[in-house]
Enzyme design. Structure first.
Site, PDB file in Angstrom:
ATOM      1  N   HIS A 101       0.803  -1.226   0.000  1.00  0.00           N
ATOM      2  CA  HIS A 101       0.000   0.000   0.000  1.00  0.00           C
ATOM      3  C   HIS A 101       0.837   1.278   0.000  1.00  0.00           C
ATOM      4  CE1 HIS A 101      -3.466  -2.421   0.172  1.00  0.00           C
ATOM      5  NE2 HIS A 101      -3.586  -2.555   1.479  1.00  0.00           N
ATOM      6  N   HIS A 170      -9.752   1.935   0.603  1.00  0.00           N
ATOM      7  CA  HIS A 170      -9.626   0.731   1.428  1.00  0.00           C
ATOM      8  C   HIS A 170     -10.686   0.712   2.540  1.00  0.00           C
ATOM      9  CE1 HIS A 170      -7.757  -2.658   3.422  1.00  0.00           C
ATOM     10  NE2 HIS A 170      -6.739  -2.658   2.579  1.00  0.00           N
ATOM     11  N   SER A 171     -11.913   1.081   2.217  1.00  0.00           N
ATOM     12  CA  SER A 171     -12.974   1.027   3.225  1.00  0.00           C
ATOM     13  C   SER A 171     -13.322  -0.411   3.579  1.00  0.00           C
ATOM     14  CB  SER A 171     -14.229   1.742   2.723  1.00  0.00           C
ATOM     15  OG  SER A 171     -14.053   3.140   2.742  1.00  0.00           O
ATOM     16  N   GLU A 301     -11.584  -3.489  -2.976  1.00  0.00           N
ATOM     17  CA  GLU A 301     -10.563  -2.512  -3.357  1.00  0.00           C
ATOM     18  C   GLU A 301     -10.364  -2.559  -4.876  1.00  0.00           C
ATOM     19  OE1 GLU A 301      -7.036  -3.281  -0.834  1.00  0.00           O
ATOM     20  OE2 GLU A 301      -8.393  -4.605   0.272  1.00  0.00           O
TER      21      GLU A 301
END
Length: 337
Positions: A101, A170-171, A301
């Site tokens: 990430h 990225h919830s 995602e």
């Protein structure tokens, strides 16, 4: 539709509230992080359908990427290095032997400038050359807008050097409105193929058909049907954390809670999504004085193929050439059944 700055925090970040008759979303400018997303259930009650921490500073403390923008490159890059135009670039190693990430801070903990729009908010920053090891000054704009029952996210990026870009949100979604067991949710994916991973969660480049695997979500089924630890080395006994390849251009993922009646459909211009069943949550502090246990949410995602710089080295989808434009859109639409 209203857009307003709720507050400016001590770290200089701003929390923006977007609200219309159907949705309300709180977004913090540090990491363009979705803090809250309120949706009405079948009884008309408002449910916050994303996991989060009690305080904004907790998001960087626990490094779970809750609601954050992951970049420059989301997902994992093998051994934290890649070769581009004859030069080898070295990235921070922050996930086993790999880089995840965007590195130690990445975009998830970076400050973005904030501009309110008529129907949303625009966040902007320039990621400087060699930030987290990536070449090029990368000019990034991320817009969040509301339209009726839909939250739209629009990513735009341009670099003055060849570089890598793969941006996503990225919830962690739980349509029950709390961090409850996500296995009871129903999921449908317009995907006939998924990418295999190794024991560190890194994409191997092997693509398999979903047929006769726990990952066949072409028809709706409960998520926990994929929690099958017996399915050879693809499954690894940790749940879902794999890239799925879409075979249609809208409503590629549909998530449903039988408890609240809330349905979320995801549409994107990107070719796939990492589906992650929150396998590594460990009871960290959550909103509303509730802990965040393992498998209490699911992430969808949307992104290009992970580690494509190694998997598809001749023409990687994550390569952004100098002065070209990375442009993608993802929308989350809510309704009740």
């Amino acid at each position: 539709m209203t857009a307003q700055i709720k507050e400016t925090l001590q770290d200089g970040s701003k929390t923006v509230i977007l609200k219309n008759d159907e949705l309300e979303v709180w977004i913090n400018s540090k990491g363009c992080t979705i803090l809250r997303l309120y949706v009405k259930d079948r009884d008309g009650n408002s449910q916050d359908v994303v996991l989060g921490h009690p305080e904004v500073e907790d998001y960087e403390k626990y490094v779970l990427y809750l609601g954050a923008t992951a970049g420059r490159v989301c997902n994992r890059i093998k051994k934290g290095e890649f070769k581009l135009n004859g030069t080898t670039y070295h990235l921070p190693i922050n996930n086993g032997p790999n880089s995840l990430h965007g590195g130690i801070k990445g975009f998830s903990f970076a400050q973005f400038d904030t501009e309110l729009l008529e129907n949303g908010v625009r966040f902007h920053r320039v990621s400087p050359d060699m930030e987290e090891g990536y070449p090029g000054n990368l000019d990034v704009t991320i817009e969040f807008t509301l339209a009726d029952h839909t939250l739209n996210i629009h990513y735009h990026a341009q670099s003055d050097q060849d570089t890598l870009v793969n941006l996503t949100n990225h919830s962690y979604f739980n349509l029950d409105g709390e961090p409850s067991y996500i296995g009871d949710h129903v999921l449908k994916l317009a995907c006939e193929e998924f990418g295999c991973v190794d024991s560190d969660g890194l994409a191997t480049g092997e693509i398999r058909n979903v047929e006769h695997t726990p990952f066949d979500f072409r028809d709706e089924k409960k998520i926990d049907e994929a929690f099958d630890d017996s399915y050879d080395q693809v499954q690894l006994g940790t749940g879902i954390d794999h890239h799925f390849i879409f075979n249609q251009d809208h409503d590629q993922a549909i998530l449903f809670s039988e408890k609240t009646g809330i349905e979320m459909s995801v549409s994107t211009t990107l070719p796939g999504a990492q589906i992650y069943s929150a396998n590594f949550l460990q009871g960290e502090p959550g909103k509303y004085a509730k802990k965040l246990p393992k498998r209490s949410a699911i992430c969808i995602e949307t992104q290009n193929m992970p580690d494509d710089i190694h998997i598809n080295s001749e023409n990687p989808t994550t390569l952004l050439r100098k002065d070209n434009v990375f442009d993608s859109k993802t929308s989350f639409t809510f309704k009740v059944r």
